[in-house]
Design a protein around this motif. Structure first.
Motif, PDB file in Angstrom:
ATOM      1  N   GLY A 216      45.094  53.749  18.385  1.00  0.00           N
ATOM      2  CA  GLY A 216      43.877  53.020  18.727  1.00  0.00           C
ATOM      3  C   GLY A 216      43.637  53.151  20.212  1.00  0.00           C
ATOM      4  O   GLY A 216      44.406  53.820  20.912  1.00  0.00           O
ATOM      5  N   THR A 217      42.577  52.495  20.674  1.00  0.00           N
ATOM      6  CA  THR A 217      42.177  52.624  22.072  1.00  0.00           C
ATOM      7  C   THR A 217      41.798  51.255  22.599  1.00  0.00           C
ATOM      8  O   THR A 217      41.121  50.487  21.901  1.00  0.00           O
ATOM      9  N   TRP A 223      42.625  44.638  28.567  1.00  0.00           N
ATOM     10  CA  TRP A 223      43.846  45.456  28.496  1.00  0.00           C
ATOM     11  C   TRP A 223      44.747  45.184  27.299  1.00  0.00           C
ATOM     12  O   TRP A 223      45.520  46.044  26.905  1.00  0.00           O
ATOM     13  N   ASP A 224      44.634  43.973  26.735  1.00  0.00           N
ATOM     14  CA  ASP A 224      45.485  43.695  25.575  1.00  0.00           C
ATOM     15  C   ASP A 224      44.807  44.031  24.253  1.00  0.00           C
ATOM     16  O   ASP A 224      45.377  43.814  23.191  1.00  0.00           O
ATOM     17  N   SER A 225      43.580  44.544  24.318  1.00  0.00           N
ATOM     18  CA  SER A 225      42.845  44.821  23.076  1.00  0.00           C
ATOM     19  C   SER A 225      43.166  46.218  22.553  1.00  0.00           C
ATOM     20  O   SER A 225      43.755  47.049  23.257  1.00  0.00           O
ATOM     21  N   TRP A 287      44.590  52.609  29.343  1.00  0.00           N
ATOM     22  CA  TRP A 287      44.387  53.489  30.509  1.00  0.00           C
ATOM     23  C   TRP A 287      45.218  53.015  31.703  1.00  0.00           C
ATOM     24  O   TRP A 287      45.671  51.880  31.727  1.00  0.00           O
ATOM     25  N   GLY A 288      45.363  53.864  32.686  1.00  0.00           N
ATOM     26  CA  GLY A 288      46.091  53.501  33.893  1.00  0.00           C
ATOM     27  C   GLY A 288      47.258  54.447  34.110  1.00  0.00           C
ATOM     28  O   GLY A 288      47.298  55.539  33.548  1.00  0.00           O
ATOM     29  N   VAL A 289      48.200  53.995  34.946  1.00  0.00           N
ATOM     30  CA  VAL A 289      49.377  54.832  35.239  1.00  0.00           C
ATOM     31  C   VAL A 289      50.529  54.328  34.371  1.00  0.00           C
ATOM     32  O   VAL A 289      51.023  53.215  34.566  1.00  0.00           O
TER      33      VAL A 289
END
Ligand code: ACM
Ligand code: ZN
Length: 563
Positions: A216-217, A223-225, A287-289
């Motif tokens: 999923g995305t 951010w927790d979704s 997303w992110g590092v």
């Protein structure tokens, strides 16, 4: 027969009796243009092609002629009294010369790219319907002109991230078509990421069986979704070769990227033994590092990378291979190298002392090993500007993305540089100040005029300027999931990019460029590609409301893509 030819020519001229307006809206603006009164009709025009010309150049001219015949609805004929394409070995490989007189036009170049760019210039000098796929009544005539042209930079790139969201081979070809229309010549294909591995690797099948798919995305920045929708896809080796050949026919070199040692979570999900902790790992859905990266102390990692690169260089003949190198360390979430016995042993073996620079020196070691391997196979590396931290080995090329600072530092140290500063060339940023009217984007604000304002030599000494190979814009797709949206982010900003890449600094003029953009908008309409019209005060997708998949299918049926 001769009489018939004369009659046909006369009819063709009569069909273009109206003089064309003496306007010139070619982007990127050619180096030298002289326009004089008068017009040369191209409806049913005679075409001659130098028999000394190579096959790909002949094919390129064939595509131009086909577009002309489709749009005018009239077949061309072979003969010397129309447009003559001639090989001129004195011209540089990307240069061309066009001379249009009342009784015929001459086009000269020495190689494929020169002929391609001459054809693109001719197309932009004609009604935009030449980019479509149906016959249209228009003034099918070229203004009388003398054009001498060649680019400022040899590296004129555009990047695409098909990992955060997958784009098919056909969609990728459309992207290349748009690039080719504006004389770009490097396609940076970012093939691996935390959120999806896109390259088929025969020796490591789980990379695509497992690594190409995420469960999923994350929804926007919640951010927790997770939307719970499985997303993914990959390119077979045959498909990647198809893209290489398609691009090559359009004068574009594909530079593939295997991003290492960070941005590797999808690979770790497939082969957890390659991480410092052994996992388990999941293809990332946000997303992110990501904190998890390849273990630098495990020899299996180097075997893995060299095997992948061996398959990669068989597919991609480019001189440069991009090895990523960005965002390897997430300080807040912890760096696995700091707690890994294998990494500790490797650092000890290399004599790397504990301290804030240790991780950079260890990354330098990873980069240097991959660089050596690729050099032994006749290739060079490009890395994001993080590769410069610590000690980068000579011979690497640096891609400056965190502004221009890294590029300036690299050029001063004698490294070659490709400038892709996020401050001017990140096309995932918003284009309008009225964000709520645009599709959701990662952030930032980058309207077309800000892109246009970028001057790559700013802050560089004349000596350092010699290291600037060229300029590229990047299109990351965290929030870009459809080809329509991709095109919206790309255009018209890529037109501004093309002038940075092609035009001498003193030839750039935003007012002239802006006035020419309307013709490019007509071209996009003819091609069936989407674009942003904020530059004309029409914000976001208001003008072309985002379509449902069914509406898009219907739209494409009525407006088939021209490629
Ligand atoms: C990058 O934008 N992380 C190169
Ligand atoms: Zn490790």
């Amino acid at each position: 027969m001769k009489k018939l030819t004369i009659l046909l020519s006369a009819l063709a001229v009569m069909a273009c009796a109206k003089p064309v307006p003496q306007e010139f809206h070619v982007i990127p603006m050619p180096a030298q243009v002289e326009i004089t009164d008068g017009a040369f009709c191209v409806k049913g025009v005679q075409i001659s092609v130098d028999p000394a010309m190579d096959e790909l150049s002949q094919k390129a001219i064939g595509r131009f002629v086909e577009a002309l015949e489709t749009a005018t609805g009239v077949k061309t004929r072979s003969g010397e009294k129309g447009i003559c394409f001639t090989v001129n070995p004195d011209l540089a490989p990307e240069a061309y010369c066009i001379d249009i007189k009342a009784d015929g036009a001459s086009v000269q170049a020495s190689a494929l790219n020169g002929f391609l760019y001459a054809c693109e210039t001719l197309k932009q000098m004609l009604p935009a319907a030449i980019y479509g796929n149906k016959a249209v009544k228009a003034d099918w005539a070229l203004p009388l002109a003398h054009i001498e042209d060649q680019p400022r930079f040899t590296y004129r790139g555009m990047h695409l991230d098909p990992c955060r969201h997958f784009f098919t081979i056909e969609e990728t070809k459309r992207y290349l078509d748009v690039m080719a229309a504006y004389k770009l010549n490097r396609f940076h294909w970012h093939l691996t990421e935390d959120q999806g591995w896109r390259m088929e690797v025969k020796a490591y099948p789980k990379l695509t069986e497992i690594g190409a798919w995420r469960d999923g995305t994350v929804i926007k920045k919640d951010w927790d979704s997770n939307d719970g929708i499985r997303h993914g896809g990959f390119y077979t080796q045959e498909e990647m070769k198809e893209i290489v050949n398609y691009a090559a026919e359009r004068g574009i070199t594909v530079i593939p990227e295997i991003d290492l040692p960070g941005h590797m979570v999808a690979a770790l999900a497939a082969y957890p033994n390659l991480g410092c902790t052994g996992g388990p790992y999941k293809v990332w859905s946000r997303w992110g590092v990501a904190p998890d990266i390849l273990c630098a102390g495990n020899e299996d990692v180097y075997t893995f990378l060299e095997t992948i690169l061996t398959e990669l260089i068989d597919i991609f003949p480019s001189e440069y291979i991009h090895i990523g190198g960005d965002e390897a360390f997430n300080e807040e979430m912890g760096i696995p190298w700091d707690h890994c016995p294998k990494c500790a042993a490797k650092m000890q073996q290399l004599g790397i002392k504990k301290g804030p620079m240790a991780k950079h020196y260890l990354q330098n070691y990873v980069t240097a090993r991959i660089q050596d391997f690729l050099n032994q196979h006749g290739r060079k590396i490009i890395g994001w500007d993080e590769v410069l931290e610590g000690n980068l080995a000579p011979g690497a090329t640096v891609m400056s993305w965190r502004g221009v600072k890294g590029g300036i530092e690299a050029a001063n140290k004698g490294f070659d540089v490709v400038m892709t500063p996020n401050s001017y060339l990140y096309f995932d940023y918003y284009q309008s100040k009225e964000r709520d009217k645009e599709p959701f984007a990662i952030g930032g604000y980058l309207p077309v005029e800000n892109v246009y304002a970028y001057e790559p030599y700013t802050g560089l000494t004349p000596n350092a300027q010699k290291h600037i190979l060229g300029v590229q814009a990047n299109l990351w797709t965290e929030y870009v999931a459809t080809p329509e949206h991709l095109e919206y982010m790309l255009l018209p900003r890529m037109c501004a990019l093309s002038e940075i890449q092609w035009c001498a600094a003193d030839k750039k003029d935003f007012a002239r460029f802006d006035a020419s953009l309307d013709h490019s908008f007509e071209i996009f309409d003819a091609m069936g590609v989407n674009y942003c019209l904020d530059v004309r005060g029409l914000i976001g997708l208001d003008r072309q409301p985002a379509r449902t998949p069914e509406e898009l299918e219907e739209y494409l049926k009525e407006n088939p893509r021209s490629w």
